[in-house]
Write a protein that holds these residues in place. Sequence first.
Motif, mmCIF file in Angstrom:
data_model
loop_
_atom_site.group_PDB
_atom_site.id
_atom_site.type_symbol
_atom_site.label_atom_id
_atom_site.label_comp_id
_atom_site.label_asym_id
_atom_site.label_seq_id
_atom_site.Cartn_x
_atom_site.Cartn_y
_atom_site.Cartn_z
ATOM 1 N N GLU A 11 18.496 -15.091 -30.659
ATOM 2 C CA GLU A 11 19.711 -15.594 -30.015
ATOM 3 C C GLU A 11 19.436 -16.889 -29.252
ATOM 4 O O GLU A 11 20.274 -17.800 -29.262
ATOM 5 N N ASP A 12 18.269 -16.997 -28.610
ATOM 6 C CA ASP A 12 17.905 -18.233 -27.900
ATOM 7 C C ASP A 12 17.823 -19.424 -28.845
ATOM 8 O O ASP A 12 18.038 -20.561 -28.437
ATOM 9 N N HIS A 13 17.494 -19.160 -30.099
ATOM 10 C CA HIS A 13 17.392 -20.229 -31.100
ATOM 11 C C HIS A 13 18.675 -20.389 -31.918
ATOM 12 O O HIS A 13 18.687 -21.116 -32.918
ATOM 13 N N ASP A 14 19.740 -19.713 -31.490
ATOM 14 C CA ASP A 14 21.044 -19.791 -32.168
ATOM 15 C C ASP A 14 20.939 -19.502 -33.662
ATOM 16 O O ASP A 14 21.496 -20.217 -34.501
ATOM 17 N N LEU A 15 20.216 -18.438 -33.990
ATOM 18 C CA LEU A 15 20.052 -18.031 -35.378
ATOM 19 C C LEU A 15 20.787 -16.721 -35.625
ATOM 20 O O LEU A 15 21.020 -15.943 -34.703
ATOM 21 N N TYR A 16 21.113 -16.496 -36.884
ATOM 22 C CA TYR A 16 21.715 -15.241 -37.304
ATOM 23 C C TYR A 16 20.634 -14.345 -37.887
ATOM 24 O O TYR A 16 19.578 -14.827 -38.321
ATOM 25 N N GLN A 17 20.925 -13.068 -37.938
ATOM 26 C CA GLN A 17 19.975 -12.141 -38.552
ATOM 27 C C GLN A 17 19.678 -12.547 -39.987
ATOM 28 O O GLN A 17 18.527 -12.471 -40.430
ATOM 29 N N LYS A 18 20.682 -13.022 -40.697
ATOM 30 C CA LYS A 18 20.465 -13.409 -42.098
ATOM 31 C C LYS A 18 19.496 -14.588 -42.205
ATOM 32 O O LYS A 18 18.763 -14.691 -43.183
ATOM 33 N N ASP A 19 19.482 -15.470 -41.192
ATOM 34 C CA ASP A 19 18.540 -16.590 -41.197
ATOM 35 C C ASP A 19 17.103 -16.082 -41.147
ATOM 36 O O ASP A 19 16.236 -16.546 -41.903
ATOM 37 N N LEU A 20 16.848 -15.141 -40.241
ATOM 38 C CA LEU A 20 15.501 -14.584 -40.128
ATOM 39 C C LEU A 20 15.158 -13.736 -41.342
ATOM 40 O O LEU A 20 14.020 -13.757 -41.814
ATOM 41 N N ALA A 21 16.119 -13.002 -41.856
ATOM 42 C CA ALA A 21 15.884 -12.195 -43.049
ATOM 43 C C ALA A 21 15.473 -13.092 -44.223
ATOM 44 O O ALA A 21 14.534 -12.758 -44.958
#
Length: 76
Positions: A11-21
Amino acid sequence: MCYERIRGLREDHDLYQKDLANYLHCSQVAYSHYELGKRDIPTNILIQLANFYHTSIDYLLGQTDEKQPYPRKQQP
């Protein structure tokens, strides 16, 4: 707890779960289970997350509050 740390970093990096996935080559559902504590995070995923966020695995696991990664060993 580890799960709270990886969610907070995402969340601190303004990413979505799908981005990390996508980065981790897993499904969004699998990544969601890591964040919710429904699934243990494999060592290779912890290493990838630590490298991605430039932190230590100990920080991800809640063993330290120091975000800085350890210095890498010099290769001979």
